[in-house]
Write a protein that holds these residues in place. Structure first.
Motif, PDB file in Angstrom:
ATOM      1  N   PRO A 246     -11.329  14.400   4.945  1.00 47.25           N
ATOM      2  CA  PRO A 246      -9.941  13.347   4.782  1.00 47.25           C
ATOM      3  C   PRO A 246      -8.667  14.033   4.218  1.00 47.25           C
ATOM      4  O   PRO A 246      -9.401  15.144   3.261  1.00 47.25           O
ATOM      5  CB  PRO A 246     -11.002  12.529   3.189  1.00 47.25           C
ATOM      6  N   SER A 247      -8.354  13.899   5.065  1.00 51.82           N
ATOM      7  CA  SER A 247      -7.151  14.192   4.357  1.00 51.82           C
ATOM      8  C   SER A 247      -5.780  13.431   4.526  1.00 51.82           C
ATOM      9  O   SER A 247      -5.887  12.305   5.260  1.00 51.82           O
ATOM     10  CB  SER A 247      -6.298  15.353   5.774  1.00 51.82           C
ATOM     11  N   TRP A 248      -4.713  12.859   3.453  1.00 50.86           N
ATOM     12  CA  TRP A 248      -3.773  11.615   3.060  1.00 50.86           C
ATOM     13  C   TRP A 248      -3.156  11.834   4.595  1.00 50.86           C
ATOM     14  O   TRP A 248      -2.687  10.682   5.215  1.00 50.86           O
ATOM     15  CB  TRP A 248      -2.645  12.344   2.551  1.00 50.86           C
ATOM     16  N   GLY A 249      -2.281  12.928   5.042  1.00 53.12           N
ATOM     17  CA  GLY A 249      -1.984  12.910   6.422  1.00 53.12           C
ATOM     18  C   GLY A 249      -2.723  11.910   7.610  1.00 53.12           C
ATOM     19  O   GLY A 249      -2.731  11.744   8.523  1.00 53.12           O
ATOM     20  N   LEU A 250      -3.956  12.792   7.438  1.00 50.52           N
ATOM     21  CA  LEU A 250      -4.699  12.340   8.939  1.00 50.52           C
ATOM     22  C   LEU A 250      -5.158  10.665   8.494  1.00 50.52           C
ATOM     23  O   LEU A 250      -5.851  10.583   9.798  1.00 50.52           O
ATOM     24  CB  LEU A 250      -5.947  13.202   8.804  1.00 50.52           C
ATOM     25  N   GLU A 254      -4.782   7.660  11.246  1.00 52.75           N
ATOM     26  CA  GLU A 254      -6.014   7.487  11.784  1.00 52.75           C
ATOM     27  C   GLU A 254      -5.562   5.494  12.021  1.00 52.75           C
ATOM     28  O   GLU A 254      -6.378   4.911  12.250  1.00 52.75           O
ATOM     29  CB  GLU A 254      -7.485   7.530  10.754  1.00 52.75           C
ATOM     30  N   ALA A 255      -4.647   5.286  10.339  1.00 55.21           N
ATOM     31  CA  ALA A 255      -4.390   4.072  10.259  1.00 55.21           C
ATOM     32  C   ALA A 255      -2.941   3.498  10.947  1.00 55.21           C
ATOM     33  O   ALA A 255      -2.475   2.080  11.319  1.00 55.21           O
ATOM     34  CB  ALA A 255      -4.234   3.913   8.846  1.00 55.21           C
ATOM     35  N   LYS A 256      -2.316   4.371  12.365  1.00 53.14           N
ATOM     36  CA  LYS A 256      -1.641   4.701  13.035  1.00 53.14           C
ATOM     37  C   LYS A 256      -1.477   3.129  13.925  1.00 53.14           C
ATOM     38  O   LYS A 256      -0.235   1.724  13.606  1.00 53.14           O
ATOM     39  CB  LYS A 256      -1.005   5.368  13.974  1.00 53.14           C
ATOM     40  N   GLY A 257      -2.651   2.940  14.264  1.00 57.61           N
ATOM     41  CA  GLY A 257      -2.856   2.249  15.407  1.00 57.61           C
ATOM     42  C   GLY A 257      -2.669   0.440  15.004  1.00 57.61           C
ATOM     43  O   GLY A 257      -3.018  -0.724  15.182  1.00 57.61           O
ATOM     44  N   LEU A 265      -2.679   0.057   5.149  1.00 51.12           N
ATOM     45  CA  LEU A 265      -3.830   0.941   5.751  1.00 51.12           C
ATOM     46  C   LEU A 265      -2.664   2.520   5.642  1.00 51.12           C
ATOM     47  O   LEU A 265      -3.377   3.642   5.072  1.00 51.12           O
ATOM     48  CB  LEU A 265      -3.834   1.072   7.004  1.00 51.12           C
ATOM     49  N   ILE A 266      -1.028   2.900   5.529  1.00 47.80           N
ATOM     50  CA  ILE A 266      -1.107   3.585   5.698  1.00 47.80           C
ATOM     51  C   ILE A 266       0.208   3.638   4.452  1.00 47.80           C
ATOM     52  O   ILE A 266       0.255   4.654   3.946  1.00 47.80           O
ATOM     53  CB  ILE A 266       0.461   3.404   6.733  1.00 47.80           C
ATOM     54  N   ALA A 267       0.257   2.304   3.545  1.00 49.81           N
ATOM     55  CA  ALA A 267       1.003   2.154   2.680  1.00 49.81           C
ATOM     56  C   ALA A 267       0.070   3.382   1.140  1.00 49.81           C
ATOM     57  O   ALA A 267       1.021   3.972   0.775  1.00 49.81           O
ATOM     58  CB  ALA A 267       1.126   1.153   1.471  1.00 49.81           C
ATOM     59  N   ILE A 268      -1.335   3.260   1.461  1.00 51.83           N
ATOM     60  CA  ILE A 268      -1.942   4.068  -0.165  1.00 51.83           C
ATOM     61  C   ILE A 268      -1.868   5.658   0.165  1.00 51.83           C
ATOM     62  O   ILE A 268      -1.586   6.418  -0.573  1.00 51.83           O
ATOM     63  CB  ILE A 268      -3.285   3.028  -0.298  1.00 51.83           C
TER      64      ILE A 268
END
Lengths: 297, 305
Positions: A246-250, A254-257, A265-268
């Motif tokens: 788990p990395s915040w950038g990753l 992963e949530a991009k799509g 998913l990207i806001a948090i």
């Protein structure tokens, strides 16, 4: 002169600095958030409600509890990701990776940059010219691009990412430590140490280094934030921390799509990253305000 | 001035040479480049053939000199993936990246300079605090997250702007903001500091005393002097932006150099990667060189020291 002695004359300079720091809003906020995140990172196994790697596909994409959805549950306060992993737990473990990469890369670049900067500032002349040239060369290479290329060639792992970043971002350390050393070098106590016959090594370590420590701390905080941002960008592009870690950038990557349906998913992870960088920067700016206000801007 | 110019030019050329050597050495980062090019299922005979074809069997200094000599003429070799000269693809994409970089720079300057000026006119006012907040927030915002968030609101929720591609000027709006926002804090702080210093100077007091209007003092006397350091910062930041546009171009599918770099990294197309790193570095060196010369020309104190 008969001016009344101010109270600050009785207290030591370090106590004065500490008192100023405790009255500085940026320092207080920054220190609070940074220490909270360090605390969370250290005690991650105790704080995380779930195993960050455990996938429960029947429980995937549960929204956070504040959403108006029948799926929400207090068992997953921040919901779950596309593989049914607890988002809060991944966020908590992600803090470890961000801090570890940020701190290690900062240490490597700090050692390189400080060595170069102090040598350039103290010895001057030809040494200064050569080191200036090295700094100029480093600045002309695009950091993100070189980091991506090298990581892709070496194969990405935590160690590779830390070393690549550490070997790339020492430029600001070198520039600032050089000018700080130049200032200290001209002061009387250095001249008197030279007159007393102190060795160069002793002058550097006993006279110069302790007096530029405050500049080091300021740049160290800013570069740590820089390294964390770069790691997040690298992981986001798929060349930093590798899944399933788990990395915040990753997590954002992963949530991009899915972000068009589930923006949280990207806001948090984005908010977590933003808060950490903001806090580190405020802490660094605050320390500079308190210890060396003349270097602002 | 001529001595300064020549000295600075020699340094720039030496930096180009060093950067070239470092870029070239990427070939050997993985050990034997022939094995890397051949791929996983290659036989020993394939590897030997590739080694001879690409000249990896020659001494490294010889390889470097021939690579550098050809690169100086704009020939960066064949792309391992596209099966055409690297330079064709690079120059085709350069225009898009330049367009993006310039519009990002314009966005940043248009936002940052007025904010910096206003902050300097009324230090510690509400506007100054607001400008400072913009700066602090801007520095802490991960650019890719900012880009995705903008995409979500302007592209998907409100449907005002297109989210990917480069067909019209509207396609460049979000990428330019995402790329330019990151450099606004630096430009703003420098404008503010420069204006604060200039507004305290004697000649501004003289201008006030002779009765010049506030507007004329601000723009004719003060800003023109305060802007000099901003010019060189803008040049440096423009170079950084081109190097950093890889993240933004990937997100918005802007078909420029950064996107090409990302594609080449995915395809392990080493000659392409090396050429992009070298082109962007040389461009940055040129920018800083021009900024230094311009500064020395504008400010005689620099060229004497």
């Amino acid at each position: 002169m008969t001016t009344p002695v101010s109270t600050s004359a009785h207290t030591s300079p370090s106590k004065q600095v500490l008192r100023q720091a405790l009255n500085h809003r940026g320092v207080l906020f920054g220190a609070f958030v940074v220490f909270a995140i360090i605390f969370i990172a250290i005690f991650a196994p105790m704080l995380a409600p779930h195993d960050p790697y455990e996938q429960i596909l029947s429980r995937k994409l549960i929204p956070p509890v504040w959403f108006d959805s029948p799926k929400t549950t207090w068992d997953h306060i921040l919901g779950t990701d596309h593989l049914g992993r607890d988002y809060l737990s991944r966020l908590i473990y992600g803090a470890r990776i961000s801090l570890m990469i940020g701190f290690s890369a900062m240490l490597i670049s700090g050692v390189i940059g400080t060595t170069l900067g102090v040598c350039a500032g103290y010895f001057g002349g030809r040494v200064d010219n050569v080191i200036n040239f090295v700094i100029t060369t480093r600045l002309s290479m695009p950091v993100v691009l070189v980091a991506l290329a090298v990581v892709s060639l070496m194969g990405s792992s935590l160690t590779v990412v830390i070393w690549v970043l550490g070997l790339l971002i020492w430029d600001r350390f070198a520039v600032v430590m050089r000018s700080a050393t130049q200032q200290v070098r001209g002061l009387d106590f250095v001249a008197s140490a030279e007159a007393l016959g102190s060795t160069t090594r002793r002058i550097l370590f006993v006279e110069v280094l302790p007096n530029i420590l405050n500049h080091f701390i300021v740049i160290a905080t800013l570069e740590m934030a820089h390294a964390i941002l770069l790691e997040a960008a690298l992981s986001f592009l798929g060349l930093g921390v590798q899944p399933p870690d788990p990395s915040w950038g990753l997590m954002i990557s992963e949530a991009k799509g899915l972000m068009f349906f589930d923006g949280w998913l990207i806001a948090i992870p984005g908010t977590a990253l933003f808060l950490l960088i903001l806090a580190i920067n405020l802490l660094g700016d605050g320390i500079r305000d308190v210890t060396a206000p003349e270097n602002r801007n | 001035m001529i001595a300064f110019f020549i000295k600075r030019l020699v340094t720039a050329l030496l930096v180009v040479l060093t950067v070239s050597a470092m870029t070239f050495s990427m070939t050997f980062l993985t050990g034997d480049p022939a094995i890397a090019v051949a791929g996983e299922n290659a036989t020993q005979a394939d590897i030997v053939r590739i080694r001879e074809y690409y000249g990896y069997d020659r001494p490294i200094p010889v390889q470097f000199m021939s690579w550098l000599g050809r690169a100086a003429q704009g020939d960066f070799g064949q792309s391992l993936y596209l099966n055409q000269p690297v330079s064709i693809e690079i120059f085709a994409r350069l225009k898009t990246t330049m367009t993006l970089g310039l519009s990002a720079l314009i966005f940043a300057l248009v936002l940052a300079i007025p904010l910096g000026v206003v902050a300097a006119i009324r230090p510690n006012s509400l506007l100054d605090r607001f400008a400072l907040t913009v700066a602090v927030v801007g520095q802490a915002m991960p650019s890719f997250w900012f880009a995705l968030t903008m995409m979500l609101w302007f592209g998907i929720n409100w449907r005002i702007l297109p989210v990917s591609g480069t067909d019209t000027w509207a396609h460049f709006v979000m990428p330019s903001i995402a790329l330019g926002y990151f450099i606004t804090p630096g430009v703003m702080r420098l404008t503010r500091a420069g204006m604060l210093e200039v507004l305290r100077s004697d000649y501004i007091r003289t201008a006030r005393a002779k009765g010049a209007s506030g507007f004329s003092i601000l723009f004719k006397h003060a800003l023109r002097n305060a802007i000099i350091p901003v010019v060189s910062l803008a040049a440096v930041q423009f170079g950084f932006m081109l190097g950093g546009s890889i993240v933004i171009e990937t997100i918005f599918a802007v078909n420029g150099l950064g996107f090409l770099a990302w594609e080449s990294i995915q395809r392990a197309d080493l000659p392409m990667m090396q050429a992009i790193v070298l082109v962007l570095s040389v461009f940055y060196i040129m920018l800083t060189f021009l900024a230094d010369v311009l500064n020395a020309w504008l400010d005689p104190r620099i060229r004497i020291s």
